[in-house]
Scaffold this motif. Structure first.
Motif: not given
Length: 158
Positions: A146-158
């Protein structure tokens, strides 16, 4: 190793029976009722022995059995009684040792069963601990995912 010990014990019992036989002879001479019982036993033994020997050798009942003299019967009777006592004591000793060894074997078997029970309980407890650790590890893997997916989504949004 056991055979010499058995022979020594047997020899000891036989040697210790000699004074017993001597005392029986003296007692039989002093007490007429005991003496007559000893003589009667010896005469019966003599007749059974004589009859069985004749049958084994193939002779019929051709001649009557001559009874032993009183002295011979007394000696034979006291010897028989002494041998009976020796064998009786030997049987008692052997049965005592047999029962004692059975008791020891039962105690050993109970100890083994207790140890097996304790080990099975420990294995079961370790199994429960392992299952609990597997469950915690699975939860951590899910959180990590979950944390990996959340960090990927955060990096995509930035």
């Amino acid at each position: 190793m056991v055979l010499p010990i058995v022979k020594l014990v047997s020899l000891f019992i036989r040697l210790s029976s000699r004074p017993v036989v001597h005392r029986l002879t003296v007692s039989a001479a002093r007490h007429p009722k005991f003496g007559s019982a000893i003589v009667l036993i010896a005469q019966k033994y003599h007749s059974m022995d004589f009859t069985s020997q004749r049958k084994l050798l193939g002779f019929g009942r051709q001649t009557p059995i001559e009874p032993l003299s009183t002295d011979e019967a007394m000696n034979l009777g006291t010897t028989l009684l002494g041998e009976f006592l020796v064998y009786g004591v030997s049987i008692l000793f052997l049965s005592y040792e047999y029962n004692r060894s059975l008791k020891n074997e039962k105690l050993k078997e109970e100890k083994r069963k207790d140890e097996i029970g304790k080990l099975q309980k420990e294995v079961h407890e370790y199994g429960l601990i392992t299952e609990d650790l597997k469950g915690q590890m699975f939860k951590l893997q899910v959180k990590n995912w979950i944390l990996e997916n959340n960090s990927r989504q955060c990096s995509i949004q930035n």
